[in-house]
Design an enzyme around this catalytic site. Structure first.
Site, short mmCIF file in Angstrom:
data_model
loop_
_atom_site.label_atom_id
_atom_site.label_comp_id
_atom_site.label_asym_id
_atom_site.label_seq_id
_atom_site.Cartn_x
_atom_site.Cartn_y
_atom_site.Cartn_z
N ASP A 1 -9.91 -5.26 -4.16
CA ASP A 1 -9.39 -4.17 -3.34
C ASP A 1 -10.31 -2.95 -3.41
O ASP A 1 -10.54 -2.40 -4.48
CB ASP A 1 -7.98 -3.80 -3.82
CG ASP A 1 -7.23 -2.91 -2.85
OD1 ASP A 1 -7.87 -2.20 -2.06
OD2 ASP A 1 -5.98 -2.94 -2.87
N HIS B 1 -7.58 -5.78 0.00
CA HIS B 1 -6.35 -4.99 0.14
C HIS B 1 -5.27 -5.74 0.92
O HIS B 1 -4.18 -5.21 1.10
CB HIS B 1 -6.68 -3.67 0.84
CG HIS B 1 -5.64 -2.62 0.71
ND1 HIS B 1 -5.12 -2.21 -0.51
CD2 HIS B 1 -4.99 -1.86 1.65
CE1 HIS B 1 -4.21 -1.26 -0.32
NE2 HIS B 1 -4.12 -1.04 0.98
N SER C 1 0.83 -1.20 0.00
CA SER C 1 0.00 0.00 0.00
C SER C 1 0.87 1.26 0.00
O SER C 1 1.66 1.46 -0.92
CB SER C 1 -0.97 -0.04 1.19
OG SER C 1 -1.98 0.92 1.04
#
Length: 261
Positions: free
Chosen positions: A213, A241, A98
């Protein structure tokens, strides 16, 4: 073992260093607003297979010091470079999830991939992070009811079912960060872009992205794949995610195949 590395006067980053004698080194950079602990299900397995796993808590998060400033991609990449230099790391794999993936991208561009033999981007918040609307919503909640914001992040993070104890563990991990650093990185994700960094990456790159996601659209992974020359995209069909947990067996196997031993 765990220890601290000084990255500037008065700012020390926490480093979790598992199996220092391992034959291959993987440096993990966590996502916002988490810590190195998010990679527990890699640290459970990979060191026993012979890998040295290093988890770094960014400034403001996890067990690291929490200064009021320094929350830019350049400064966060500089912090990683200082840790790499202090530990004298070379020929290692850099794995970022991320926002950690975005920091890894800036590290590769800013330092010409210093010491990195391979790059792994996991649901990377790149080349863009949050939309202005999402960022402003998170920012308002962070500054007024941060636990509510963190619960919303937890609830939208995974595609697979998570138990209440797991949700509580994940929730508390996010609250370990300082409020001001949590807010500062939201602004970073809103305002800084990484389009110009991508062509500068030359290391072999594995891009992993959950197709469900809700945080970072999978279309961004496709753009990374197009813009990073020597890259391969592997969609994870049953992940949101968090493919490092949701499909952890597949994730760990893919990682070790990509790195070798």
């Amino acid at each position: 073992m765990g220890y601290f590395v000084t990255v500037e006067p008065g700012v020390n980053l926490y480093v979790e260093d598992i199996n220092p004698g391992g034959s291959r080194t993987i440096v993990f950079i966590h996502g916002w607003p988490l810590s190195h602990k998010q990679f527990e299900y890699q640290f459970d397995v990979l060191p026993a297979m012979g890998y040295r796993c290093i988890g770094i808590d960014w400034r403001g998060f996890g067990n690291s010091d929490k200064p009021m400033s320094g929350y830019t991609y350049n400064r966060l990449a500089d912090d990683i470079r200082t840790v790499v230099g202090t530990l004298q790391l070379d020929n290692f794999t850099l794995a970022g999830h991320s926002t950690g993936g975005a920091i890894a991208i800036r590290y590769m561009a800013r330092y010409n991939g210093y010491g990195v033999s391979k790059l792994v981007l996991i649901d990377a918040a790149a080349p863009t992070g949050f939309s202005t609307e999402t960022a402003n919503k998170f920012l308002k909640e962070t500054l007024n009811d941060r636990p509510k914001m963190m619960q919303e992040v937890t609830d939208s993070f995974f595609f697979k079912y998570i138990t209440r104890p797991f949700s509580d563990w994940f929730f508390q991990m996010g609250l370990q960060a300082a409020g001001w650093s949590t807010a500062a990185v939201i602004v970073l994700l809103r305002d800084e872009k990484l389009h110009e960094d991508l062509p500068k990456i030359v290391a072999p790159t594995l891009i992993i992205h959950g197709i469900h996601d809700k945080v970072i659209p999978s279309a961004q992974a496709q753009e990374l794949n197009q813009k990073i020359k020597n890259s391969k995209l592997v969609p994870f069909q049953y992940s949101g995610h968090g493919p490092f947990w949701e499909e952890r067996d597949k994730f760990n196997q893919l990682l070790t195949q990509f790195i070798g031993l």
